[in-house]
Design a protein around this motif. Structure first.
Motif, PDB file in Angstrom:
ATOM      1  N   VAL A 187       0.848  -1.197   0.000  1.00  0.00           N
ATOM      2  CA  VAL A 187       0.000   0.000   0.000  1.00  0.00           C
ATOM      3  C   VAL A 187       0.878   1.240   0.000  1.00  0.00           C
ATOM      4  N   ILE A 188       0.402   2.302  -0.639  1.00  0.00           N
ATOM      5  CA  ILE A 188       1.051   3.604  -0.508  1.00  0.00           C
ATOM      6  C   ILE A 188       0.000   4.635  -0.136  1.00  0.00           C
ATOM      7  N   PHE A 189       0.332   5.477   0.838  1.00  0.00           N
ATOM      8  CA  PHE A 189      -0.537   6.554   1.308  1.00  0.00           C
ATOM      9  C   PHE A 189       0.127   7.878   0.928  1.00  0.00           C
ATOM     10  N   ILE A 190      -0.558   8.682   0.125  1.00  0.00           N
ATOM     11  CA  ILE A 190       0.021   9.934  -0.365  1.00  0.00           C
ATOM     12  C   ILE A 190      -0.879  11.095   0.021  1.00  0.00           C
ATOM     13  N   GLU A 191      -0.322  12.046   0.738  1.00  0.00           N
ATOM     14  CA  GLU A 191      -1.097  13.202   1.182  1.00  0.00           C
ATOM     15  C   GLU A 191      -1.314  14.186   0.039  1.00  0.00           C
ATOM     16  N   ASN A 192      -2.554  14.647  -0.098  1.00  0.00           N
ATOM     17  CA  ASN A 192      -2.894  15.684  -1.078  1.00  0.00           C
ATOM     18  C   ASN A 192      -3.638  16.788  -0.338  1.00  0.00           C
ATOM     19  N   LYS A 193      -2.906  17.824   0.065  1.00  0.00           N
ATOM     20  CA  LYS A 193      -3.513  18.879   0.878  1.00  0.00           C
ATOM     21  C   LYS A 193      -4.511  19.709   0.079  1.00  0.00           C
ATOM     22  N   GLU A 194      -4.295  19.832  -1.236  1.00  0.00           N
ATOM     23  CA  GLU A 194      -5.203  20.617  -2.068  1.00  0.00           C
ATOM     24  C   GLU A 194      -6.605  20.011  -2.062  1.00  0.00           C
ATOM     25  N   GLU A 195      -6.673  18.683  -2.140  1.00  0.00           N
ATOM     26  CA  GLU A 195      -7.974  18.006  -2.135  1.00  0.00           C
ATOM     27  C   GLU A 195      -8.414  17.627  -0.725  1.00  0.00           C
ATOM     28  N   GLY A 196      -7.501  17.750   0.242  1.00  0.00           N
ATOM     29  CA  GLY A 196      -7.842  17.432   1.627  1.00  0.00           C
ATOM     30  C   GLY A 196      -8.018  15.951   1.882  1.00  0.00           C
ATOM     31  N   ILE A 197      -7.279  15.123   1.145  1.00  0.00           N
ATOM     32  CA  ILE A 197      -7.418  13.676   1.297  1.00  0.00           C
ATOM     33  C   ILE A 197      -6.042  13.006   1.352  1.00  0.00           C
ATOM     34  N   ILE A 198      -6.064  11.759   1.761  1.00  0.00           N
ATOM     35  CA  ILE A 198      -4.927  10.864   1.598  1.00  0.00           C
ATOM     36  C   ILE A 198      -5.299   9.926   0.455  1.00  0.00           C
ATOM     37  N   LYS A 199      -4.555   9.995  -0.613  1.00  0.00           N
ATOM     38  CA  LYS A 199      -4.801   9.101  -1.750  1.00  0.00           C
ATOM     39  C   LYS A 199      -4.098   7.778  -1.478  1.00  0.00           C
ATOM     40  N   ILE A 200      -4.800   6.676  -1.723  1.00  0.00           N
ATOM     41  CA  ILE A 200      -4.260   5.356  -1.371  1.00  0.00           C
ATOM     42  C   ILE A 200      -4.287   4.430  -2.584  1.00  0.00           C
ATOM     43  N   SER A 201      -3.189   3.721  -2.797  1.00  0.00           N
ATOM     44  CA  SER A 201      -3.134   2.671  -3.813  1.00  0.00           C
ATOM     45  C   SER A 201      -2.833   1.352  -3.126  1.00  0.00           C
ATOM     46  N   PHE A 202      -3.577   0.306  -3.521  1.00  0.00           N
ATOM     47  CA  PHE A 202      -3.424  -1.023  -2.951  1.00  0.00           C
ATOM     48  C   PHE A 202      -2.988  -1.996  -4.045  1.00  0.00           C
ATOM     49  N   ARG A 203      -2.044  -2.891  -3.713  1.00  0.00           N
ATOM     50  CA  ARG A 203      -1.639  -3.949  -4.623  1.00  0.00           C
ATOM     51  C   ARG A 203      -1.511  -5.251  -3.839  1.00  0.00           C
ATOM     52  N   SER A 204      -1.764  -6.358  -4.523  1.00  0.00           N
ATOM     53  CA  SER A 204      -1.610  -7.659  -3.882  1.00  0.00           C
ATOM     54  C   SER A 204      -1.223  -8.694  -4.922  1.00  0.00           C
ATOM     55  N   VAL A 205      -0.773  -9.820  -4.441  1.00  0.00           N
ATOM     56  CA  VAL A 205      -0.553 -10.977  -5.302  1.00  0.00           C
ATOM     57  C   VAL A 205      -1.354 -12.132  -4.717  1.00  0.00           C
ATOM     58  N   GLY A 206      -1.756 -13.054  -5.573  1.00  0.00           N
ATOM     59  CA  GLY A 206      -2.532 -14.191  -5.093  1.00  0.00           C
ATOM     60  C   GLY A 206      -3.998 -13.863  -4.942  1.00  0.00           C
ATOM     61  N   ASP A 207      -4.624 -14.478  -3.924  1.00  0.00           N
ATOM     62  CA  ASP A 207      -6.081 -14.413  -3.786  1.00  0.00           C
ATOM     63  C   ASP A 207      -6.583 -13.296  -2.878  1.00  0.00           C
ATOM     64  N   PHE A 208      -5.683 -12.519  -2.289  1.00  0.00           N
ATOM     65  CA  PHE A 208      -6.146 -11.443  -1.410  1.00  0.00           C
ATOM     66  C   PHE A 208      -6.715 -10.303  -2.252  1.00  0.00           C
ATOM     67  N   SER A 209      -8.017 -10.020  -2.089  1.00  0.00           N
ATOM     68  CA  SER A 209      -8.693  -9.027  -2.918  1.00  0.00           C
ATOM     69  C   SER A 209      -8.575  -7.628  -2.325  1.00  0.00           C
ATOM     70  N   VAL A 210      -7.740  -6.803  -2.946  1.00  0.00           N
ATOM     71  CA  VAL A 210      -7.653  -5.413  -2.497  1.00  0.00           C
ATOM     72  C   VAL A 210      -8.866  -4.618  -2.954  1.00  0.00           C
TER      73      VAL A 210
END
Length: 338
Positions: free
Chosen positions: A270-293
């Motif tokens: 996972v990566i958590f990226i702060e975006n102060k302009e939008e007032g959010i933390i943007k998050i990207s999820f990745r996995s391998v195998g059967d774990f459903s992100v």
């Protein structure tokens, strides 16, 4: 697409149309590649077509043939709104819910046009009159190739189309390493190369044009990585301050999340990226195998996507977000150790 839908598309394209092609907000390689690939195909048929993007996209995608003709909704707002209002046919590519296009949403919702969706994400909305949805496909670019094929137009694929579609398939499959890459994907890629896709040049344009600032930002990201071996998980954080200090440009963090999966034994990154302009933390999820992100993002972080690649967001600080994230992991221990 079934036989009836294919015939409906053929009937629509047999007449002159004013066509608008739209990708999702913050378009990536698959979004730009698929929209431009389809744009070239429709223009070569004699159709009046335009690509309108909700906002800007990374510099490393701006080499694609036709890039100079893309209309940025933020920068050319009046022209974009006029084209949408006049459109008789609107293609939406690489997204399946109008909430994914930001401030363009209201414009499309009020448009008096026939909608055609081409997308490979899960749980499509029902706004389109013709929906071509296939979650088994590697990318929307592979779907556009198949769409052209179903219309009997494969022989009309030019080198411009081939380069755009190749770029999108390559980026959305992680250079063909993700599980979504099938034998069919490789056959499509082979045909695109035969039709003029310059695979080595495309790879160079996308992956080998880094700036020193981006590589320094990558170093910062890797230094921030937290490894939770107990949960086979690794995550990265990047604050707005860190982005600013490294002269962040749109697209600079592309691919950073995948570094966690290069660690032996890690299946969830996972990566958590702060975006102060939008007032959010943007998050990207990745996995391998059967774990459903996809399921994880939908349930906890207002997001979704694919089983092994998804996105989401948080409305609280990075510290609060990562604390909440870590608190969830014990509930998934059995799934992370399958």
């Amino acid at each position: 697409m079934n036989f009836e839908e294919i015939n409906s598309v053929k009937a629509l394209l047999s007449k002159p149309q004013k066509i608008v092609i739209v990708p999702h907000k913050n378009p990536d390689g698959d979004a730009i590649g698929s929209t431009l690939g389809l744009w070239h195909f429709l223009k070569n048929m004699g159709q009046d077509a335009s690509v309108i993007v909700p906002n800007d996209y990374p510099r490393f995608l701006k080499w694609m043939p036709g890039n100079e003709d893309i209309i940025n909704f933020e920068r050319k707002n009046s022209e974009a709104k006029e084209r949408i209002s006049q459109a008789t046919l609107i293609f939406t590519l690489d997204f399946n819910h109008l909430g994914r296009i930001g401030q363009m949403q209201s414009e499309l919702e009020s448009a008096d046009a026939t909608f055609i969706m081409i997308d490979h994400h899960q749980e499509p909305a029902d706004y389109a009159q013709i929906t071509y949805s296939d979650v088994s496909m590697s990318s929307t670019c592979e779907m556009v190739y198949t769409f052209i094929e179903k219309l009997g137009g494969v022989q009309a694929i030019t080198s411009e189309i081939a380069n755009c579609l190749y770029a999108g398939i390559m980026t959305d499959t992680g250079s063909f390493k993700f599980a979504s890459t099938t034998s069919r994907t490789h056959r499509v890629i082979a045909d695109l190369i035969d039709k003029g896709a310059e695979n080595t040049k495309i790879h160079h344009q996308i992956y080998d044009t880094n700036t020193p600032a981006r590589l320094h930002l990558l170093g910062c990201a890797l230094k921030n990585m937290v490894i939770l071996e107990k949960f086979r998980t690794a995550y990265i954080t990047l604050s707005q301050e860190e982005l600013d200090a490294h002269e962040y440009k749109k697209g600079d963090t592309e691919g950073f999340v995948n570094y966690g999966l290069t660690l032996d034994g890690i299946i969830f990154a996972v990566i958590f990226i702060e975006n102060k302009e939008e007032g959010i933390i943007k998050i990207s999820f990745r996995s391998v195998g059967d774990f459903s992100v996809n399921e994880f993002a939908r349930k906890h972080f207002q997001g979704g996507g694919h089983d092994n690649a998804a996105g989401g967001k948080s409305d609280v600080s990075i510290a609060e977000t990562t604390k909440f994230f870590e608190s969830l992991l014990p509930n998934y221990t059995d799934k992370l150790w399958i």
